[in-house]
Motif scaffolding. Structure first.
Motif, short mmCIF file in Angstrom:
data_model
loop_
_atom_site.label_atom_id
_atom_site.label_comp_id
_atom_site.label_asym_id
_atom_site.label_seq_id
_atom_site.Cartn_x
_atom_site.Cartn_y
_atom_site.Cartn_z
N LEU A 1 0.82 -1.22 0.00
CA LEU A 1 0.00 0.00 0.00
C LEU A 1 0.85 1.26 0.00
N GLY A 2 2.14 1.12 -0.28
CA GLY A 2 2.98 2.30 -0.37
C GLY A 2 3.81 2.55 0.86
N GLY A 3 3.70 1.72 1.86
CA GLY A 3 4.50 1.88 3.06
C GLY A 3 4.51 0.62 3.89
N PHE A 4 3.46 -0.16 3.77
CA PHE A 4 3.40 -1.46 4.43
C PHE A 4 2.51 -2.38 3.60
N GLU A 5 2.64 -3.67 3.86
CA GLU A 5 1.89 -4.65 3.09
C GLU A 5 0.65 -5.11 3.83
N ASP B 1 5.89 -4.38 12.61
CA ASP B 1 6.46 -3.52 13.64
C ASP B 1 6.80 -2.17 13.01
N MET B 2 6.12 -1.13 13.50
CA MET B 2 6.34 0.23 12.99
C MET B 2 7.23 0.98 13.96
N VAL C 1 3.88 6.42 4.86
CA VAL C 1 3.25 5.16 5.26
C VAL C 1 1.75 5.35 5.48
N ASP C 2 1.32 6.56 5.83
CA ASP C 2 -0.09 6.83 6.10
C ASP C 2 -0.95 6.59 4.86
N VAL C 3 -2.23 6.32 5.10
CA VAL C 3 -3.20 6.23 4.01
C VAL C 3 -3.86 7.61 3.89
N ARG C 4 -3.49 8.34 2.85
CA ARG C 4 -3.97 9.71 2.67
C ARG C 4 -5.48 9.74 2.37
N PRO C 5 -6.11 10.91 2.46
CA PRO C 5 -7.55 11.00 2.19
C PRO C 5 -7.93 10.38 0.85
N HIS C 6 -9.02 9.61 0.88
CA HIS C 6 -9.51 8.92 -0.30
C HIS C 6 -11.02 8.72 -0.13
N PRO C 7 -11.75 8.44 -1.21
CA PRO C 7 -13.22 8.38 -1.15
C PRO C 7 -13.76 6.95 -1.16
N HIS C 8 -15.03 6.83 -0.73
CA HIS C 8 -15.79 5.59 -0.86
C HIS C 8 -17.24 5.92 -1.19
N ILE C 9 -17.92 4.99 -1.85
CA ILE C 9 -19.38 5.00 -1.98
C ILE C 9 -19.88 3.57 -1.82
N GLY C 10 -21.15 3.42 -1.42
CA GLY C 10 -21.86 2.16 -1.51
C GLY C 10 -21.53 1.09 -0.49
N ILE C 11 -20.71 1.41 0.51
CA ILE C 11 -20.28 0.39 1.48
C ILE C 11 -20.25 0.96 2.88
N SER C 12 -20.08 0.06 3.86
CA SER C 12 -19.59 0.42 5.18
C SER C 12 -18.20 -0.20 5.32
N THR C 13 -17.24 0.59 5.82
CA THR C 13 -15.93 0.03 6.13
C THR C 13 -15.93 -0.37 7.60
N LEU C 14 -15.34 -1.55 7.88
CA LEU C 14 -15.29 -2.09 9.23
C LEU C 14 -13.82 -2.34 9.57
N LEU D 1 5.15 1.05 17.35
CA LEU D 1 4.18 0.04 17.82
C LEU D 1 4.09 -1.10 16.82
N ARG D 2 3.43 -2.15 17.25
CA ARG D 2 3.12 -3.29 16.40
C ARG D 2 1.68 -3.14 15.93
N LEU D 3 1.47 -3.27 14.63
CA LEU D 3 0.14 -3.10 14.06
C LEU D 3 -0.34 -4.40 13.43
N GLU D 4 -1.58 -4.76 13.78
CA GLU D 4 -2.24 -5.88 13.12
C GLU D 4 -3.75 -5.69 13.24
N GLY D 5 -4.46 -5.96 12.16
CA GLY D 5 -5.91 -5.85 12.18
C GLY D 5 -6.51 -6.27 10.85
N ILE D 6 -7.82 -6.18 10.79
CA ILE D 6 -8.58 -6.52 9.58
C ILE D 6 -9.42 -5.32 9.18
N GLN D 7 -9.36 -4.98 7.89
CA GLN D 7 -10.35 -4.04 7.37
C GLN D 7 -11.22 -4.77 6.36
N ALA D 8 -12.53 -4.72 6.61
CA ALA D 8 -13.50 -5.33 5.71
C ALA D 8 -14.41 -4.25 5.16
#
Length: 298
Positions: free
Chosen positions: A13-17, A43-44, A52-65, A113-120
Motif C-alpha cells: 500500500l505504499g508503506g506497508f503490506e 512492527d512500525m 506510510v499513512d493512508v492519505r484521504p480517499h473516497p468511498h461510496i456504496g459500502i460500510s468500512t469495518l 508500535l506493532r500493528l495488526e488488524g482486519i479491514q472489511a
C-alpha cells in the motif's frame, strides 16, 4: 464443509503490506462482505515517514469495518470525525452516497508500535446504497463476549447465536473474533446462508479435514454447520451473511451500477468530494482507468 480455500495475496500500500483475501477471482463476495484485508502484523518504528499513512480517499456504496488486534490508527473523515482506533474496538464508517477519510499512524510515528488488524468492506443492500454517510465507533463493552471450552469469543458486528453487537448494520450478517486453545472446537453459525472462516494466526482443521493456516480463508458450503478444530493456539475470524446481489467494484467505489461508479470517479477527479475537515491538505489521486471496466461481483 469447505467449498473453496482462498490464500491471501500480499499487496503493497505504499508503506506497508496487507494480505488481501476478498475480492477473489473465484469468489468475489461472502454474504455482503466484498473486501477483506489483513493488515500486518508489522512492527512500525518510531519516526516512520508520513508516506506510510493512508492519505484521504473516497468511498461510496459500502460500510468500512476496521478492527485491530494490535496498534492504533487515527481516522479522520469528511463528516468531521476524528477517532483513534484501538484493539477490540469497531470503527464502522458508512459511505453511502459518498464519504472521504484518511488513516494515519500518528502514535506509531511518536512511539513505535506493532500493528495488526482486519479491514472489511460490507456492501450496502439495494435501496440503501445512497443513504447519507455516517460513522459509529463501538467500544468493547458493547460487543458480546464469552469464554467456553477453550474458546474466547467476541461478536464484532451483526447478530448470531442469540447475541447482537452494538453496531448498526444494514443487512443480516455475523462477524466473530475467536481465540482458540489447542484442541478447542467451535461450530460455525448457520443463521446466514453464506459464511467463511479466516485464520489470522495458528492452525485449524475444518470438519477434521483439510488444515487451514495463517492467511487462509475457507468459504463454507451453504446450509450446514462446520466445526473448527484448533491444532495450536489460533485466532480466527468467522464472517457471513445474506447476499446483496451483484456489485461492481473499482478502486474504492462499490455499487450495483457501473454508471454510478463512473460518476464517483468523475466527482473525485474534479474535486467535488469534500476532504476530511482536519486532513484536507493532500489526497490520493484517482488511478488510471482500466479497460474494460471490471465485471460485477456476486
Amino acid at each position: 464443509m469447505i467449498e473453496l480455500v482462498i490464500d491471501q495475496r500480499r499487496k503493497d500500500l505504499g508503506g506497508f503490506e496487507v494480505g488481501r483475501v476478498l475480492p477473489y477471482a473465484k469468489r468475489r463476495m461472502v454474504g455482503p462482505f466484498v473486501f477483506f484485508d489483513h493488515m500486518g502484523p508489522v512492527d512500525m518504528p518510531a519516526g516512520i515517514p508520513k508516506t506510510v499513512d493512508v492519505r484521504p480517499h473516497p468511498h461510496i456504496g459500502i460500510s468500512t469495518l476496521t478492527y485491530l488486534f494490535d496498534g492504533e490508527i487515527t481516522h479522520r473523515d469528511s463528516l468531521g470525525v476524528q477517532q483513534d482506533i484501538r484493539p477490540a474496538e469497531v470503527n464502522w464508517m458508512t459511505a453511502g452516497s459518498g464519504v472521504t477519510h484518511s488513516e494515519r499512524f500518528e502514535r506509531a510515528r511518536m512511539e513505535g508500535l506493532r500493528l495488526e488488524g482486519i479491514q472489511a468492506w460490507v456492501a450496502l443492500p439495494n435501496g440503501q446504497e445512497e443513504i447519507d454517510p455516517s460513522f459509529q465507533h463501538v467500544v468493547p463493552g458493547d460487543l458480546p463476549t464469552w469464554i467456553e471450552n477453550g474458546v474466547k469469543g467476541r461478536l464484532v458486528a451483526g447478530e448470531t447465536m442469540g447475541m447482537k453487537a452494538g453496531v448498526s448494520t444494514f443487512s443480516p450478517l455475523h462477524y466473530l473474533h475467536l481465540e482458540l486453545e489447542p484442541g478447542a472446537r467451535f461450530q460455525t453459525p448457520t443463521d446466514h446462508s453464506e459464511s467463511a472462516v479466516y485464520v489470522v494466526q495458528g492452525l485449524v482443521e475444518i470438519d477434521d479435514g483439510r488444515p487451514l493456516g495463517h492467511g487462509q480463508m475457507a468459504v463454507l458450503s451453504k446450509g450446514s454447520p462446520s466445526v473448527i478444530h484448533a491444532l495450536q493456539p489460533t485466532t480466527v475470524m468467522v464472517l457471513g451473511g445474506e447476499p446483496v446481489g451483484e456489485r461492481f467494484i473499482e478502486w474504492n467505489f462499490v455499487s450495483s451500477s457501473q454508471d454510478r461508479i463512473e460518476q464517483a470517479k468523475a466527482d473525485w477527479r474534479a474535486g467535488r468530494m469534500k476532504l476530511p475537515d482536519m486532513d484536507d491538505q493532500e489526497f490520493i489521486p484517482l488511478p488510471p482507468d482500466r479497460t474494460p471496466p471490471p465485471p460485477p461481483m456476486s
